[in-house]
Design a protein around this motif. Structure first.
Motif: not given
Length: 461
Positions: A6-10, A86-92, A118-124
């Motif tokens: 889950g994103v929560a773990v990330v 999509v908020p930052r916290e949802d992205l983990g 189509h996919y967005a690839l988001i770095g963090g």
């Protein structure tokens, strides 16, 4: 391979990452993240973003918002609608940086079904998040490829795509370059998952890298700001994506912050058909921010073992040569300097370089926007350029008068309503306008996450 997570773990990883120290360089330490020209002040502002409790932050409604009367929800705009957020916290993620995209042409029936996806690839800081935006008003977080390391400087990550594979670099110590087979995203449903890298490129000591560019016409990746090659061009053959191989170095111009490498088709007949890199070159020659040689550097990299410098040109009222992109005819190079607004006390400034003679480029003109924000990444498409300017958001410029050295703003969407200050306190990092057959643009916000925006035409006509 992939495993359910889950994103929560990330997100839990984010708490650990916030305290990671960032290594800032300058002076004679030639391999120590010399891009960080803003030094401790930039680090401080980025840490403040990463340290925010995003759960307590104001959440922005994820539903679509049309731009009406200069507003789309709380965001100022002109000629651009918001399809989703999509908020930052949802992205983990504790800190969002680079973004790229992938359009997957799936044929036939079965897994993934048919049509283009189509996919967005988001770095963090913590890794790369994959979001399906095929239905741009209903984005779906597919999963995350965790960072290969969480040691050392971690605010910067960069992503590019070649042959259905993502190539990901970071300034985390020992991160190397991750390779990820994007076809693993096909047909993934349900809770977000974590993925493993398909391969890791660890040749030549390129343990930390600021940025990379890929020439899709030749199958070569160009790593820049690395711990090798005097922080210049570290060239990698990726024609076999899962087995990248070192190809060569270009060291002569010192630190290169970003690059665009192309098969040259422009008007300079002497160089047609050659592989040419246009480089934002910010070379430290001393210990302070005043000791940077800011230039446009142009290099012939056709022979990877013997790259040939063609030109290296300085420009006035400089701060930090950051990034740029050519127009479709490769006649002009649109160039952003990241620190001239702050150091020179000027409004958001973009330079137009005449590169019709690769051996003798020159600044053809300067466009100064009415905003004061710092400009960051920009890309060109269909006669327009798409600029991510930190606190003033996505700005779209008309490129039809480049031959006169001119740009003009035709639309904008301000992702950071707090202010337009020349700071790094928040706002947009980058954008991706190249989804096949689509008009929407994916935009990353370091403090707010992912936005999918659709240019509609400015009310200014």
């Amino acid at each position: 391979m992939k495993a359910r997570l889950g994103v929560a773990v990330v997100t839990a990883l984010a708490a650990a990452a916030v305290g990671i120290g960032v290594s800032y360089g300058g002076g004679d330490d030639r391999n120590n993240n010399r891009h960080t020209a803003a030094g401790s002040e930039q680090a401080k502002e980025f840490r403040e973003v990463a340290g925010q409790d995003t759960r307590a932050a104001k959440r922005v409604d994820s539903t679509a918002e049309k731009c009406r009367n200069g507003q789309a929800g709380e965001f100022e705009c002109d000629g651009i609608d918001m399809l989703s957020h999509v908020p930052r916290e949802d992205l983990g993620l504790s800190f969002v940086n680079d973004i790229w995209g992938w359009s997957d042409q799936v044929r036939g029936k079965g897994k993934g079904k048919g049509g283009t996806h189509h996919y967005a690839l988001i770095g963090g800081t913590e890794g790369t998040v994959f979001v399906d935006i095929t239905k741009p008003k209903r984005p779906d977080i597919i999963g995350t490829l965790p960072s290969n390391s969480l040691e050392g400087g971690g605010f910067w990550r960069d992503i590019k795509v070649y042959d259905d594979h993502a190539f990901i670099v970071s300034e985390h110590d020992g991160h190397q370059m991750q390779v990820f087979d994007l076809t693993q995203l096909r047909g993934v449903t349900g809770a977000p998952v974590t993925f493993d890298a398909t391969a890791v490129y660890d040749v030549g000591g390129a343990g930390n890298t600021h940025n990379l560019n890929i020439n899709e016409d030749t199958g070569y990746a160009y790593l820049v700001g690395t711990s090798t090659c005097n922080s210049g061009l570290h060239m990698v053959d990726i024609n076999d994506p899962a087995n990248p191989e070192f190809a060569g170095c270009f060291e002569d111009h010192g630190y290169i912050h970003d690059a665009q490498c192309v098969i040259y088709k422009g008007p300079d007949r002497e160089h047609r058909g050659r592989e040419i890199c246009f480089n934002a070159n910010a070379e430290f020659v001393g210990p302070t921010i005043e000791d940077i040689e800011n230039t446009l550097s142009i290099v012939d990299v056709t022979d990877k073992e013997n790259p040939e410098p063609l030109s290296r040109v300085f420009y006035g009222e400089d701060g930090y040569s950051h990034q740029g992109w050519t127009d479709s005819k490769q006649e002009f190079y649109i160039h952003g300097d990241e620190l001239d607004e702050d150091l020179r006390g000027i409004n958001t400034r973009t330079r137009v370089w005449d590169v019709r003679d690769l051996d003798d480029p020159s600044v053809a003109g300067v466009f100064t926007n009415e905003t004061t924000s710092i400009d960051h990444n920009l890309y060109t498409k269909s006669g327009k350029s798409y600029h991510s300017n930190y606190t003033s958001g996505l700005r779209i410029y008309d490129n039809s008068r480049l031959d006169q050295g001119k740009l003009s703003e035709v639309a904008y969407f301000d992702l950071y309503p707090e202010n337009d200050a020349p700071t790094f306190e928040g706002g947009t990092w980058s954008n991706y306008p190249y989804f096949k057959g689509e008009r929407f643009v994916a935009v990353s916000s370091i403090d707010r996450g992912l936005f999918v925006l659709k240019p509609t035409g400015s009310s200014r006509g």
